[in-house]
Design an enzyme around this catalytic site. Structure first.
Site, PDB file in Angstrom:
ATOM      1  N   ASP A  13       0.807  -1.223   0.000  1.00  0.00           N
ATOM      2  CA  ASP A  13       0.000   0.000   0.000  1.00  0.00           C
ATOM      3  C   ASP A  13       0.842   1.277   0.000  1.00  0.00           C
ATOM      4  O   ASP A  13       0.434   2.309   0.540  1.00  0.00           O
ATOM      5  CB  ASP A  13      -0.968   0.022   1.206  1.00  0.00           C
ATOM      6  CG  ASP A  13      -1.889  -1.176   1.198  1.00  0.00           C
ATOM      7  OD1 ASP A  13      -2.236  -1.649   0.101  1.00  0.00           O
ATOM      8  OD2 ASP A  13      -2.261  -1.636   2.294  1.00  0.00           O
ATOM      9  N   LYS A  16       1.765   2.186  -5.166  1.00  0.00           N
ATOM     10  CA  LYS A  16       2.301   1.660  -6.428  1.00  0.00           C
ATOM     11  C   LYS A  16       1.392   1.987  -7.609  1.00  0.00           C
ATOM     12  O   LYS A  16       1.863   2.416  -8.671  1.00  0.00           O
ATOM     13  CB  LYS A  16       2.474   0.121  -6.326  1.00  0.00           C
ATOM     14  CG  LYS A  16       3.472  -0.292  -5.252  1.00  0.00           C
ATOM     15  CD  LYS A  16       3.511  -1.792  -5.047  1.00  0.00           C
ATOM     16  CE  LYS A  16       2.296  -2.376  -4.402  1.00  0.00           C
ATOM     17  NZ  LYS A  16       2.091  -2.042  -2.980  1.00  0.00           N
ATOM     18  N   GLY A  40      -4.613  -4.131  -3.844  1.00  0.00           N
ATOM     19  CA  GLY A  40      -5.589  -3.077  -4.116  1.00  0.00           C
ATOM     20  C   GLY A  40      -4.794  -1.843  -4.482  1.00  0.00           C
ATOM     21  O   GLY A  40      -4.137  -1.259  -3.622  1.00  0.00           O
ATOM     22  N   HIS A  41      -4.770  -1.520  -5.756  1.00  0.00           N
ATOM     23  CA  HIS A  41      -3.952  -0.400  -6.231  1.00  0.00           C
ATOM     24  C   HIS A  41      -4.870   0.753  -6.634  1.00  0.00           C
ATOM     25  O   HIS A  41      -5.690   0.607  -7.540  1.00  0.00           O
ATOM     26  CB  HIS A  41      -3.072  -0.844  -7.412  1.00  0.00           C
ATOM     27  CG  HIS A  41      -2.055  -1.873  -7.020  1.00  0.00           C
ATOM     28  ND1 HIS A  41      -1.151  -2.413  -7.904  1.00  0.00           N
ATOM     29  CD2 HIS A  41      -1.791  -2.453  -5.818  1.00  0.00           C
ATOM     30  CE1 HIS A  41      -0.382  -3.280  -7.261  1.00  0.00           C
ATOM     31  NE2 HIS A  41      -0.750  -3.334  -6.001  1.00  0.00           N
ATOM     32  N   GLN A 224       1.948  -5.990  -3.284  1.00  0.00           N
ATOM     33  CA  GLN A 224       2.409  -6.129  -1.903  1.00  0.00           C
ATOM     34  C   GLN A 224       3.699  -5.305  -1.708  1.00  0.00           C
ATOM     35  O   GLN A 224       3.856  -4.293  -2.361  1.00  0.00           O
ATOM     36  CB  GLN A 224       2.599  -7.605  -1.509  1.00  0.00           C
ATOM     37  CG  GLN A 224       1.285  -8.380  -1.400  1.00  0.00           C
ATOM     38  CD  GLN A 224       0.691  -8.807  -2.733  1.00  0.00           C
ATOM     39  OE1 GLN A 224       1.359  -9.421  -3.546  1.00  0.00           O
ATOM     40  NE2 GLN A 224      -0.556  -8.490  -2.971  1.00  0.00           N
TER      41      GLN A 224
HETATM   42  P1  GDP Z   1      -0.764   0.405  -3.564  1.00  0.00           P
HETATM   43  O1  GDP Z   1      -1.384  -0.864  -3.103  1.00  0.00           O
HETATM   44  O2  GDP Z   1       0.705   0.436  -3.336  1.00  0.00           O
HETATM   45  O3  GDP Z   1      -1.119   0.772  -4.976  1.00  0.00           O
HETATM   46  O4  GDP Z   1      -1.384   1.544  -2.629  1.00  0.00           O
HETATM   47  P2  GDP Z   1      -2.936   1.688  -2.182  1.00  0.00           P
HETATM   48  O5  GDP Z   1      -3.703   2.194  -3.318  1.00  0.00           O
HETATM   49  O6  GDP Z   1      -3.401   0.454  -1.505  1.00  0.00           O
HETATM   50  O7  GDP Z   1      -2.806   2.748  -1.026  1.00  0.00           O
HETATM   51  C1  GDP Z   1      -2.300   4.024  -1.247  1.00  0.00           C
HETATM   52  C2  GDP Z   1      -3.387   5.035  -0.808  1.00  0.00           C
HETATM   53  O8  GDP Z   1      -2.803   6.319  -0.684  1.00  0.00           O
HETATM   54  C3  GDP Z   1      -4.476   5.191  -1.855  1.00  0.00           C
HETATM   55  O9  GDP Z   1      -5.675   5.506  -1.196  1.00  0.00           O
HETATM   56  C4  GDP Z   1      -3.993   6.377  -2.696  1.00  0.00           C
HETATM   57  O10 GDP Z   1      -5.057   7.078  -3.318  1.00  0.00           O
HETATM   58  C5  GDP Z   1      -3.343   7.221  -1.649  1.00  0.00           C
HETATM   59  N1  GDP Z   1      -2.183   8.018  -2.082  1.00  0.00           N
HETATM   60  C6  GDP Z   1      -1.235   7.709  -2.998  1.00  0.00           C
HETATM   61  N2  GDP Z   1      -0.283   8.670  -3.014  1.00  0.00           N
HETATM   62  C7  GDP Z   1      -0.638   9.582  -2.090  1.00  0.00           C
HETATM   63  C8  GDP Z   1      -0.046  10.789  -1.626  1.00  0.00           C
HETATM   64  O11 GDP Z   1       1.025  11.205  -2.037  1.00  0.00           O
HETATM   65  N3  GDP Z   1      -0.715  11.471  -0.646  1.00  0.00           N
HETATM   66  C9  GDP Z   1      -1.897  11.031  -0.113  1.00  0.00           C
HETATM   67  N4  GDP Z   1      -2.462  11.760   0.831  1.00  0.00           N
HETATM   68  N5  GDP Z   1      -2.482   9.898  -0.542  1.00  0.00           N
HETATM   69  C10 GDP Z   1      -1.845   9.170  -1.506  1.00  0.00           C
HETATM   70  P1  IMO Z   2      -0.943  -4.109  -2.275  1.00  0.00           P
HETATM   71  O1  IMO Z   2      -0.497  -4.649  -3.613  1.00  0.00           O
HETATM   72  C1  IMO Z   2      -0.993  -4.632   2.070  1.00  0.00           C
HETATM   73  C2  IMO Z   2      -0.999  -8.760   3.559  1.00  0.00           C
HETATM   74  C3  IMO Z   2      -2.233  -9.246   4.280  1.00  0.00           C
HETATM   75  C4  IMO Z   2      -1.615 -10.248   5.231  1.00  0.00           C
HETATM   76  C5  IMO Z   2      -0.517 -10.870   4.388  1.00  0.00           C
HETATM   77  C6  IMO Z   2      -0.886 -12.192   3.722  1.00  0.00           C
HETATM   78  O2  IMO Z   2      -2.238  -3.383  -2.333  1.00  0.00           O
HETATM   79  O3  IMO Z   2       0.154  -3.348  -1.612  1.00  0.00           O
HETATM   80  P2  IMO Z   2      -2.443 -12.826   1.669  1.00  0.00           P
HETATM   81  O4  IMO Z   2      -3.900 -12.582   1.440  1.00  0.00           O
HETATM   82  O5  IMO Z   2      -1.550 -12.251   0.623  1.00  0.00           O
HETATM   83  O6  IMO Z   2      -2.136 -14.265   1.947  1.00  0.00           O
HETATM   84  O7  IMO Z   2      -2.131 -12.051   3.051  1.00  0.00           O
HETATM   85  O8  IMO Z   2      -0.193  -9.915   3.389  1.00  0.00           O
HETATM   86  N1  IMO Z   2      -1.253  -8.201   2.200  1.00  0.00           N
HETATM   87  C7  IMO Z   2      -1.199  -6.902   1.914  1.00  0.00           C
HETATM   88  N2  IMO Z   2      -1.000  -5.828   2.696  1.00  0.00           N
HETATM   89  N3  IMO Z   2      -1.124  -4.474   0.751  1.00  0.00           N
HETATM   90  C8  IMO Z   2      -1.283  -5.535  -0.068  1.00  0.00           C
HETATM   91  O9  IMO Z   2      -1.272  -5.443  -1.417  1.00  0.00           O
HETATM   92  C9  IMO Z   2      -1.368  -6.823   0.513  1.00  0.00           C
HETATM   93  N4  IMO Z   2      -1.555  -8.070   0.020  1.00  0.00           N
HETATM   94  C10 IMO Z   2      -1.468  -8.894   1.067  1.00  0.00           C
HETATM   95  O10 IMO Z   2      -2.861  -8.192   4.980  1.00  0.00           O
HETATM   96  O11 IMO Z   2      -1.006  -9.581   6.315  1.00  0.00           O
HETATM   97 MG    MG Z   3      -2.917  -1.529  -1.831  1.00  0.00          MG
END
Ligand code: GDP
Ligand code: IMO
Ligand code: MG
Length: 424
Positions: A13, A16, A40-41, A224
């Site tokens: 998270d 990416k 979840g991107h 991840q």
């Molecule tokens: P990913 O899994 O690495 O793609 O990241 P996620 O989407 O799960 O989580 C990143 C969260 O931070 C999302 O809700 C984005 O919309 C938000 N986000 C990304 N970059 C920034 C930033 O620079 N500032 C803030 N406030 N939010 C951001």
């Molecule tokens: P993105 O791509 C954050 C965590 C789960 C759990 C562990 C194992 O959005 O960054 P799994 O279902 O993969 O067997 O769970 O990994 N986990 C993540 N945490 N971001 C993710 O993906 C994750 N995908 C799995 O919370 O601790």
């Molecule tokens: Mg994510």
């Protein structure tokens, strides 16, 4: 030509999806190499927000090929749901997306096994996303898996054999399946398999290598983060794939000498979802403040993310394992109003300070993070568009991180929108 890789350096998270979308115009193709719908991107642009789970984050730009590689595990039902929603919002997905026939399939019973494994672990549960990731990769490695290419090869018989094996495993675990619910899930599964037949199913290793031979460029999108890598993360509280750079080689069929830039992405602080150790976690008001300001709730599960200060011991380790050439810092805006900001520069273990990430961080009481405290910048940076506008304290924070990490920070993100990205 080389492929560049973008991957998370923390516990996922990091942002990416946002950065892959920003970088996509520089590339001819974007490819996912591991993970599945546990990811979840999130992408935000033109006032709209999208969350992608199995589909690469390059689909919203124009002209790129998007590839789901062999290292990904695909849940047909969740894929169909995600894809149909994108088609409804105007993305011509069937034209831009290609899927590896070597990608392994997540079956309905894999999800049941995921839940049963978690129940069996009791208090020691991983806190998985419940998407069947672990059991699917287990079947892959134990040579029992079903691949997308199998849908044309006596699929019903192979499917039934896998399902029956899983049902026996569930029974042995004392977790017998609800057969009526499973039957309904199977109807949806087979319907989704038919939907996938509408996509181009390819030998993605050939596709990518042919692109490179033609002088085309490819960006590989990690899921991840490094601390969730099955070999180098905080095992056993990890996911079941290699999230590190080497995973791009095995998950796409790209040779190691084809790897170009490795973009390592991290937040200005640190978060983690699910269980497992987290040395810099804050259980106090500051942790809560970071969670509220950063909206730190899971993009897919809505779970609260645990928050803490940036951990440079873990980051340095992640940079080494991945061979990071460029750093990307996200969510600095979340710290815009802090008086001071802490960074963990070492771990004190048994009275000795180390900057080496240890074998195990499970005994959290035994690890005392050593912090350096830096002045905050106390400036709303969310509307800035160039690094010349940065407050001095922020530039000093960047310089401090670059010095500690030994790699330049090439991109700074100051908000969730595509536009809130500063290339240095
Ligand atoms: P990913 O899994 O690495 O793609 O990241 P996620 O989407 O799960 O989580 C990143 C969260 O931070 C999302 O809700 C984005 O919309 C938000 N986000 C990304 N970059 C920034 C930033 O620079 N500032 C803030 N406030 N939010 C951001
Ligand atoms: P993105 O791509 C954050 C965590 C789960 C759990 C562990 C194992 O959005 O960054 P799994 O279902 O993969 O067997 O769970 O990994 N986990 C993540 N945490 N971001 C993710 O993906 C994750 N995908 C799995 O919370 O601790
Ligand atoms: Mg994510």
């Amino acid at each position: 030509m080389k492929v560049d890789v973008l991957l998370g350096l923390q516990w996922g998270d990091e942002g990416k999806g946002k950065v892959v979308d920003v970088l996509t115009p520089r590339y001819d193709a974007v490819a996912r190499f591991q993970g599945g719908p546990n990811a979840g991107h999130t992408l935000e642009f033109e006032g709209k927000k999208y969350v992608l789970r199995s589909i690469p984050s390059g689909i919203f730009q124009h002209g790129q090929i998007n590839i789901i590689g062999n290292g990904v595990v695909l849940d047909p039902v969740l894929f169909a749901e995600e894809a149909r929603a994108l088609e409804a919002s105007g993305v011509d997905l069937k034209k831009v997306l290609k899927i590896s026939r070597k990608a392994h399939l997540i079956l309905p019973t894999h999800r049941l096994l995921d839940a049963a494994n978690e129940r069996a672990k009791g208090g020691a549960k991983i806190g998985t996303t419940g998407k069947g990731i672990g059991p699917t990769y287990t079947d892959k490695v134990s040579r029992n898996g079903l691949r997308l290419g199998d849908i044309d090869l006596d699929f019903d018989t192979r499917y039934a054999a896998a399902r029956d094996r899983h049902l026996r495993q569930l029974e042995q675990m004392g977790d017998a399946a609800d057969m009526e619910a499973l039957r309904q899930a199977e109807v949806k599964f087979m319907e989704a398999i038919d939907y996938i037949r509408g996509y181009e199913i390819v030998d993605s290793e050939w596709l990518i290598n042919d692109l490179l031979t033609q002088g085309k460029s490819v960006l590989c999108e990690g899921a991840q983060g490094t601390m969730l890598d099955v070999d180098f993360g905080s095992y056993p509280f990890v996911t079941s794939s290699n999230t590190v750079c080497a995973g791009a080689c095995s998950g796409l069929g790209v040779a190691p000498n084809r790897i170009g830039d490795v973009f390592g992405i991290f937040k200005a602080y640190c978060t983690r979802v699910g269980s497992g150790p987290f040395p810099t976690e804050l259980h106090d008001e500051t942790g809560k403040r970071i969670r509220d300001l950063g909206h730190e709730y899971g993009a897919v599960t809505g779970r609260e993310r645990r928050c803490g200060w940036i951990d440079l011991v873990a980051l340095r380790y992640a940079i080494m394992i991945n061979g990071v050439t460029k750093l990307i810092m996200m969510k600095s805006d979340v710290l815009d109003d802090f008086d001071t900001i802490k960074a963990c520069v070492g771990y004190e273990i048994d009275g000795k300070v180390t900057d080496r990430f240890p074998y195990s961080i499970d005994d959290e009481a035994a690890i005392k993070p050593v912090y350096e405290e830096l002045p905050g910048w106390k400036t709303d940076m969310t509307k800035m568009r160039s690094e010349q506008e940065f407050p001095q304290e922020f530039s000093d924070y960047l310089a401090f991180l670059e010095c500690k990490l030994g790699v330049p920070i090439a991109i700074v993100s100051i908000g969730p929108d595509r536009e809130q990205t500063i290339l240095r």
